[in-house]
Design a protein around this motif. Structure first.
Motif, short mmCIF file in Angstrom:
data_model
loop_
_atom_site.label_atom_id
_atom_site.label_comp_id
_atom_site.label_asym_id
_atom_site.label_seq_id
_atom_site.Cartn_x
_atom_site.Cartn_y
_atom_site.Cartn_z
N GLY A 167 -35.49 -16.33 23.55
CA GLY A 167 -35.15 -16.90 22.33
C GLY A 167 -34.32 -15.59 21.73
N ASN A 168 -34.18 -14.74 22.81
CA ASN A 168 -33.18 -13.08 22.08
C ASN A 168 -32.17 -13.59 22.58
N ILE A 169 -31.17 -12.99 22.00
CA ILE A 169 -29.43 -13.54 22.25
C ILE A 169 -29.25 -12.23 23.23
N LYS A 170 -28.36 -12.67 23.95
CA LYS A 170 -28.30 -11.64 25.55
C LYS A 170 -26.37 -11.93 25.71
N PHE A 171 -26.27 -10.56 26.81
CA PHE A 171 -24.99 -10.48 26.87
C PHE A 171 -24.32 -11.83 27.65
N PHE A 172 -22.85 -12.70 27.09
CA PHE A 172 -22.89 -13.52 28.39
C PHE A 172 -23.54 -15.28 28.42
N TRP A 173 -24.32 -14.50 26.93
CA TRP A 173 -25.39 -16.17 26.43
C TRP A 173 -25.11 -17.16 26.60
#
Length: 270
Positions: A258-264
């Protein structure tokens, strides 16, 4: 570690002065020695010192990305140790709290590196401020560093608590730094584990290892060289090398939290 998707992990702490940045630098070196393409992000945006520990003076840093239109590859700076850094600025109040737009801008800019790295290490600031939480949430894995000091244990628990209660993060890797011996390190981990088990339902802690007190660590700092390069056979260097081996077995998450990630984007559409 996945060969097709960069592994992204933060190195973080509740308390300053626990050796978090030094550990980040030496993990980067050891992972690079094992053939991985490594980028270390200095995410302590207002008090950056990755470059200082390495004795480097990069001409640009993340300030130039947000305020002067530089691209991520303009900032990326190679080190003599076969890994690169994304340096940050020191003493710039504009960098102490990133806006929502700047957070998204950084995530978007990082996509340009996706195909050219195997491992992204994010050295966060200490504490529970907004930047620290943001970078921990943007990583796939979180490595929490603490020492045997009671205040370090308390602050590590506070960081884990905030990430769990406010953001739903449940899985953490743990490193005990500056420990007298293995028994001391395991006792520190046990105390943190018991506190989380008692008060934070669902939190999972995984003991990555410990770094013993070692004079070569301080000597490396003084000489502005990673201790794993300065004294590769020292107890501290051997401990970090062993942790790097374990990190190589980590896999990217199988689902988003649910959290935006690096390389999402690649995570979402793979």
């Amino acid at each position: 570690m996945s060969e097709t998707f960069p592994l992204v992990f933060s190195v973080t702490s509740g308390k300053g002065g626990v050796g978090k940045t030094n550990l980040s630098v030496n993990l980067a070196l050891e992972l690079a020695k094992k053939g991985k393409r490594v980028v270390l992000v200095d995410a302590d945006l207002g008090l950056a010192n990755v470059d200082v520990l390495l004795g480097l003076t990069p001409p640009r840093n993340l300030f130039h990305l947000f305020h002067e239109g530089a691209g991520i590859r303009d900032i990326l700076f190679p080190t003599p140790y076969n890994f690169s850094i994304l340096p940050a600025s020191s003493g710039m109040s504009e960098m102490l709290t990133l806006s929502t737009g700047q957070k998204l801008e950084l995530l978007e800019a990082m996509d340009d590196l996706e195909g050219s790295i195997d491992c992204l290490i994010v050295d966060t600031g200490a504490g529970i401020n907004e930047n620290v939480l943001y970078f921990n949430l943007a990583a796939q894995q979180r490595l929490v560093v603490l020492t045997p000091e009671p205040t370090s244990l308390t602050d590590a628990y506070a960081l884990i608590k905030v990430l769990k209660m406010a953001h739903g993060v449940e899985h953490f890797k743990i490193c005990v730094n500056m420990a007298k011996d293995a028994a001391t390190a395991k006792e520190v981990f046990k105390r943190l584990y018991q506190a989380c088990d008692h008060f934070l339902d669902g939190v999972s802690l995984d003991f990555l290892g410990f770094v013993p007190r070692d004079p070569s660590v301080r000597a490396g700092v003084v000489q502005q060289k990673p201790f794993c390069a300065f004294a590769p056979d020292s107890p501290a260097s051997q401990a970090v090398a062993a942790m790097a081996e374990t990190i190589l077995t980590w896999e990217p998450p199988h689902e988003l939290d649910g959290n935006i990630k690096f390389f999402w984007k690649k995570l979402l559409f793979r």
